[in-house]
Design a protein around this motif. Sequence first.
Motif, PDB file in Angstrom:
ATOM      1  N   HIS A 171      53.262  18.545  33.698  1.00 31.11           N
ATOM      2  CA  HIS A 171      53.890  20.263  33.503  1.00 31.11           C
ATOM      3  C   HIS A 171      52.619  20.777  32.014  1.00 31.11           C
ATOM      4  CE1 HIS A 171      57.873  19.855  34.585  1.00 31.11           C
ATOM      5  NE2 HIS A 171      57.980  18.674  34.310  1.00 31.11           N
ATOM      6  N   LEU A 172      52.104  22.123  32.528  1.00 27.54           N
ATOM      7  CA  LEU A 172      51.086  22.695  31.859  1.00 27.54           C
ATOM      8  C   LEU A 172      52.327  24.273  31.384  1.00 27.54           C
ATOM      9  CD1 LEU A 172      48.409  24.183  31.678  1.00 27.54           C
ATOM     10  CD2 LEU A 172      48.551  25.561  33.449  1.00 27.54           C
ATOM     11  N   HIS A 173      52.055  23.696  29.983  1.00 25.19           N
ATOM     12  CA  HIS A 173      52.359  24.805  28.767  1.00 25.19           C
ATOM     13  C   HIS A 173      51.310  25.533  28.179  1.00 25.19           C
ATOM     14  CE1 HIS A 173      56.696  23.953  28.794  1.00 25.19           C
ATOM     15  NE2 HIS A 173      56.689  22.350  29.244  1.00 25.19           N
ATOM     16  N   ALA A 213      54.292  11.532  25.503  1.00 29.94           N
ATOM     17  CA  ALA A 213      55.826  10.690  24.571  1.00 29.94           C
ATOM     18  C   ALA A 213      56.717  11.231  25.579  1.00 29.94           C
ATOM     19  CB  ALA A 213      55.295  12.201  23.867  1.00 29.94           C
ATOM     20  N   TYR A 214      56.778  12.119  26.244  1.00 31.66           N
ATOM     21  CA  TYR A 214      58.007  12.317  27.443  1.00 31.66           C
ATOM     22  C   TYR A 214      57.853  11.353  28.809  1.00 31.66           C
ATOM     23  CZ  TYR A 214      59.337  16.299  24.547  1.00 31.66           C
ATOM     24  OH  TYR A 214      59.598  17.405  24.003  1.00 31.66           O
ATOM     25  N   PRO A 255      63.321  18.412  29.910  1.00 35.38           N
ATOM     26  CA  PRO A 255      63.213  19.306  29.055  1.00 35.38           C
ATOM     27  C   PRO A 255      61.401  19.772  29.074  1.00 35.38           C
ATOM     28  CG  PRO A 255      63.751  17.057  28.395  1.00 35.38           C
ATOM     29  CD  PRO A 255      62.931  16.810  29.928  1.00 35.38           C
ATOM     30  N   LEU A 256      60.750  19.827  30.437  1.00 39.26           N
ATOM     31  CA  LEU A 256      59.629  20.095  30.048  1.00 39.26           C
ATOM     32  C   LEU A 256      59.193  21.018  30.932  1.00 39.26           C
ATOM     33  CD1 LEU A 256      56.853  17.008  29.471  1.00 39.26           C
ATOM     34  CD2 LEU A 256      57.722  18.370  28.204  1.00 39.26           C
ATOM     35  N   LYS A 257      60.408  21.046  31.616  1.00 39.25           N
ATOM     36  CA  LYS A 257      60.105  22.335  32.896  1.00 39.25           C
ATOM     37  C   LYS A 257      60.761  23.597  32.258  1.00 39.25           C
ATOM     38  CE  LYS A 257      63.192  23.955  36.980  1.00 39.25           C
ATOM     39  NZ  LYS A 257      64.702  23.508  38.130  1.00 39.25           N
ATOM     40  N   GLU A 258      61.107  23.828  30.893  1.00 32.47           N
ATOM     41  CA  GLU A 258      61.256  25.272  30.357  1.00 32.47           C
ATOM     42  C   GLU A 258      60.142  25.482  29.595  1.00 32.47           C
ATOM     43  OE1 GLU A 258      64.879  28.097  28.619  1.00 32.47           O
ATOM     44  OE2 GLU A 258      65.213  26.278  29.492  1.00 32.47           O
ATOM     45  N   HIS A 288      46.044  24.724  23.042  1.00 35.82           N
ATOM     46  CA  HIS A 288      46.818  25.564  23.352  1.00 35.82           C
ATOM     47  C   HIS A 288      47.155  25.611  25.077  1.00 35.82           C
ATOM     48  CE1 HIS A 288      45.624  29.490  20.747  1.00 35.82           C
ATOM     49  NE2 HIS A 288      46.203  28.491  19.779  1.00 35.82           N
ATOM     50  N   ILE A 289      46.470  25.078  25.568  1.00 38.96           N
ATOM     51  CA  ILE A 289      46.713  24.092  26.788  1.00 38.96           C
ATOM     52  C   ILE A 289      46.714  22.963  26.935  1.00 38.96           C
ATOM     53  CG2 ILE A 289      45.835  24.557  28.842  1.00 38.96           C
ATOM     54  CD1 ILE A 289      44.018  26.819  28.594  1.00 38.96           C
ATOM     55  N   ILE A 290      48.623  22.486  26.922  1.00 38.70           N
ATOM     56  CA  ILE A 290      48.631  20.671  26.697  1.00 38.70           C
ATOM     57  C   ILE A 290      49.148  21.022  28.323  1.00 38.70           C
ATOM     58  CG2 ILE A 290      49.901  19.594  25.744  1.00 38.70           C
ATOM     59  CD1 ILE A 290      49.771  21.096  23.597  1.00 38.70           C
ATOM     60  N   LEU A 291      48.915  19.086  28.639  1.00 34.77           N
ATOM     61  CA  LEU A 291      49.423  19.037  29.923  1.00 34.77           C
ATOM     62  C   LEU A 291      50.494  18.158  29.585  1.00 34.77           C
ATOM     63  CD1 LEU A 291      46.482  18.464  32.094  1.00 34.77           C
ATOM     64  CD2 LEU A 291      48.116  20.075  33.245  1.00 34.77           C
ATOM     65  N   CYS A 292      51.616  18.146  30.030  1.00 35.19           N
ATOM     66  CA  CYS A 292      52.924  17.010  29.496  1.00 35.19           C
ATOM     67  C   CYS A 292      53.329  15.828  30.769  1.00 35.19           C
ATOM     68  CB  CYS A 292      53.931  18.202  28.920  1.00 35.19           C
ATOM     69  SG  CYS A 292      53.767  19.240  27.196  1.00 35.19           S
ATOM     70  N   CYS A 293      53.530  14.921  30.233  1.00 34.63           N
ATOM     71  CA  CYS A 293      53.540  14.282  31.412  1.00 34.63           C
ATOM     72  C   CYS A 293      55.110  13.292  31.565  1.00 34.63           C
ATOM     73  CB  CYS A 293      53.316  13.327  31.416  1.00 34.63           C
ATOM     74  SG  CYS A 293      51.180  13.240  31.630  1.00 34.63           S
TER      75      CYS A 293
END
Length: 1415
Positions: free
Chosen positions: A450-452, A427-428, A577-580, A461-466
């Motif tokens: 980004h790994l969250h 979405a990002y 926005p996904l860094k933190e 529980h583990i999400i990879l965000c682009c």
Amino acid sequence: MEEFVSEFGELSNADVQWLQNLYRFTRENILPVAVDSEITCKELSSCLFQCLCRICHNCSNPCCHQGKDGLILPLSYRFISLTELQSQQKTPCCSQLTWSTSRFKQWALHKERFLVGHKALSRTNLLLCGILTDKISITSSASESEERQSDGNLYLQDKNGFIPCEIIKLDSRWLGHLVLFPSWSYIPKSSEVWRPSGAEAGYLEIIEAPFLVFPKRLAGSLLVSNTLKVLLPDSAIHLLDKGFHCQKVKLNIAGELSRLSSVLNIRGKTFFFFFLSSFETETCLPVVVQAPAKLTWHRCLEVTKQYVITKVFVSSLQGTNYKVFVVSSSSEFYLYNEGFVKEQTLAEFMHASDMKETSKHELTSLVSKEESFQNISSVDWSSQSSIEEVFESRESKICSYRGMISKLINITAGLYELDGKFGLCVAYQQIVNCGRGLRPGAQVEIHNAHLHLKASDHFPHIILCCCLRSVLVVVEFSRLSTEHQPFSFIGNIYISLLFKYNLDLPNYLWMVHTVETLIKRFCPRFLTKQHVLKCDIVTGVTGMFFNSILKYTKWNLVARPMRDIYQEILAELHHCPLKEISQPNFPCQSPSLSELLTLTEERVWRSLDLSSLLPDAEIKHLIAQQLNSKLAWSFEVLKPEDFQPHMILSGVFLANSRTGSLQLLDTSGALDCIVQNPNEMNQIAFSDTSYIGCLVQLQKYQLVIERFISSEFPSSKHLDDPRFIKEKHTRIYAQFCVGDLQVLKRHGAAAAARPALLSPALPASLSSAASAASSGSCSEACKNDEVNGITSNQRRDSPSLPKMPRLEEVVLQEGHVGESGRTVCSHPSWTGGRAVGIQGEPRRPGDTTGTRPGPRAARPSEREGRTRGAGCVAQLVLITHKDALMLRNCQYGRNEGCEHTNGSGEAFTQRAKTGLGLAFRASAVTMGRPRQRKDAGKIEGLLELEADPSLCSEYNKRTQVLLDFMDKAVKWYHLINQGGVYRLITPKQLDTSVFERRCCSSVPWKTLQSLNCPLNLVVQPDWKFQYISNLSCLRQSQLFENQINLPAYLKNLPSEIPRINSIQEILSHSFTASLVSFTGIILERICYEPNRRDNFAAVITDKNTQGISVPGDWGLKLLVGDVQNTAITLHIYVDLKLLSYTLGILPGAMVVFYGLERTTSRHNNVYCKYVPSSSVSVLAIPSLEALRSASTLSINTAIADMPQLYLGNLISGRENHLQGIVYCHVVNIQWLKLQWVCSCCSSIFKQDRCTRISGPCLSAVGVFRANASVIVEDGTAEARVHCKDKQVADLLALSSTEWEGLQQHIGPRGKVYFQYQGRTGHELHEETIGDILMQYLGVICTSTIVCRPVQLVFRFDSRGKPKLGQTETFQLRTFTCGDHQYMTKMAPALSLTCLDIKEVDYRMLCHLANDRLIQ
């Protein structure tokens, strides 16, 4: 064609026909778009045939084997045009010309075993041929070609159209050539989700490389053939310095491709970035590609490979401080070949170019910088932290991953599942190709994601965000038969809210889950999916929902800077926005109503302590009947803040046709409601019918849980044993003010048919907030046509990038959202089919079948439109009285042949079997004449009262009507109230005599009118009541300024409505009316066991089938106080046997009773009974503090609010309080009774057994009871106070040990009675002289320990209050003081009931003495 076929010699009929089809396909589809306009159809067909021969020469497909005649003809395959493919093929398929059957099965089953529930692609024998292009050519009717520039996508084109293509590895030299695809898959569009513009058709997935029909025309090479002078990144990086200025100079650069961004489309500009890194250092060159012809490079470039990029120039991004290298329209890329590349230094390049020479100082500084950069050693990135260490640092880890898409979690929100265990969020990141290729079973590679961890409980529980730096690439297409569900930013409500509120990942996932919940709850039964996903912050359901959340729940969104897309991609220190990693902090929750009911019910029963429902002072002294009666009913009140997170209620506001209750409804269940009008002081109950069918939301409300327990506890010692609980039940409902009702989606019929007199609207705060928020919404962001370009020292005709946009401008654009298929509801509490406003047939509970096959079902709006346009008859009525909603004999007025039963004897027999049914009756007066309406949806004003000659006469004839509400018509019960003016609408009718025909009496309508007899009218299920106004408001309306005769007409109408009395008037002995109506405040509610006849038990089954019963066989005893003075009270008795249980009758509630039966008891006390002609409505709900204080039984919680009184003021009438506190002195104890009684029968319990003789009692449980009558005085008057149980122990000043010891001594006797005989020294009876226990009681009762000052908390007994002014009420009293006697008249003592006794502080006594002296 014959000439083409004859070249192949003697052929079979099948071969000839196949070749003819090839020729025909070439002529109709390929020849018009051939690159070479001079080629003939025969030549083009021959080339196409030769291309097929090359494909089939080495393939393993048996159908491509060479025949006896030497030809290789795949006879089982046929060519198909793109138009035919898109129109005929409705399911995913694939074609594998070069594969054998065994190879295809092995290929298909490889992934089918992993993803259970999916099937492999079906194989079809079709051949595709066309021009592979990155441009779309549209041929008009005038044979003029119009080209649109490339947006980075690939298309296959023939004469009739084009189709998008996805190729894993593209050779840019294929573009513009005629190709034939040997292996491909066709993926049609999905009909389950909305599709954005450009996704109307399916697309192709090219599994194997295409074959060129003209291979010799493939020119050029990806390798550098000639020697090129290039600048390496270590040298070229200095050209991006701020102090370096140059004209438009093109140069060649080389390096290793280290990073590739995704393709972006901002304000119509499509571009992407890639980065070339140095071979030795970490120096990196940013390069932007925006030339339309070069956008396909994104599909050709591969990370980690070395490239040479020619003819680039330097430019700066407007609005930023960044300089980048820009690919020109003449640029090319080649693989780096060290033997053909000559490296240049910066100085050599500057001298060799035509640049304006810089000063020697600048040149020297640049060269020195270059040398210093070359000496920098590279950073070691080999060491990696564990996942736990990464998340402890509160910064996400950047990683790459390769896996398979196993599930589409929410395609519209950009959420996928990888390998069945990880999540993927895109979405990002902007995806310009609508996510083609991202299907379950596809292998993907994600770079720089980004790994969250644990961002949401509802997703993996583990999400990879682009982010914008990330790259998502499909490396292997799916082999499963799954349709394409496009993902686009245009008109996407999820992405709109993401950018509007600048959400981090946890809040975004929470928002997605909330929207998914709304869809599951209301679609498609009440709303279409298009309504929920509408991208409009003002009128969209989801936009208004989150806008109100932000306002009312104070959603604490962390302040983050607006996203800078160029900085996010180009900056050395990455910011996005996904860094933190932020901790989830959700503002609210809005679960389904069934989940809310389950959660609340579990909560109240889990936290219930039965002993807390009983008074502390009485718990050990209650017999079984009293104990179970007090446990029979209790309640608890919850507010939204009691839930974590904050609980928001939302649902469709409807009236249930089975119980008559107002409800919030969704597809899972229903929640009953009690609604309060904002003008409760005018004694107007909620009646507004325009809210029916509206989707509403509640931020402020009270959630009331009434508990009903049917138990058989023998004593309080057994409260922990659940075996004595026979049945328990809860009634959960919400109480709120109509002003707190936020309308998210108004019902079409309600919005169209609502008169302008009292039209409900959105709260002003919400409307203003929505309007303010809309200024920065998606529509406004996309209407901005401002496009700015890169500023550089180049000419104006040079390529340009858009100005750095605001966040929401990236994606927030207007669009339409499609509609999903119909879902199925199987929740057992579903009653939607029998509620107002629900379309379609009612569905039985537990029915899990889907919709019936057949024509498309009409949408709710379409059905409403047809209903409103069918015409109707409207009649204004004034409701004068309403009876109770209860079980009645619903067969009256339903004679055989009556229109209500459609004249069917079978229908009459069916109704006769039902027995009692829930029904009520209302009395009304017609206002004006019935009017025809051609369109039920366009009723405005009050035409019934305009230009009516009957209103001008001196004697206005008003028809009395009795309205019978049965079956589904009981849904109007809580909306039909006394004094309200309604418009009765009969849909699909144009005959004004419809009311005459619906009259259930056999006497003609006109005859009843002439005799002034009321007309009996049975309300039909499809009739509607439209609330106009209250009669008092109607008389003051501006609608009648020009109507001369209407004020006089309306002036006489109030005489038709029964008068509302006050409780003080009803208590007067001069009051003579038998049926009374009044307004009061509920002070106390007690369960009691009514005395009924035995035959009443026969209707219990009918009551249970109606779903209106509560456990136990109790009635209600209500103590109601006057609104002006709560000290004036009245008891009301309600028998619930046949009545529908009324919600909201809680302590503190203001209610209005109609038609109660006034009765006088044997003791001359006035009370009222609830009879079938009675009704009650809640006018004002109590405050939360009042409810919670009433639900707790500790007297200490109420002492602080009690007034301090004098007994003399109570007698004189200067104080009118029901209860209070008095500081007094105990004069003496008149009598004292201590006894053990049987818990079951209340007989004397002696020696551990019951002493009842008639009918032996087997109970082995005894309860100790104590009663005492005490005389107290406070210096102003005397009072007789009755104490019991624990209060007696406090009065005698006995400790708990002494009190228990006294009980043990009384146990063998069973009963002890002590009576005060005066201060003569002979306080005991003669028969008790010598009894140690009685002597002990005599000493205690006359000691100064008992006769002392105390603080008395009491309840006033109005029945024992003396009536001053009557001589016989005063008594002569003699007082002795020394040798003198005094006689005086004194008022009789007050009768008080003790609530609590406490020791008094001597300082308070001093204060009271001074106060009495002053008075």
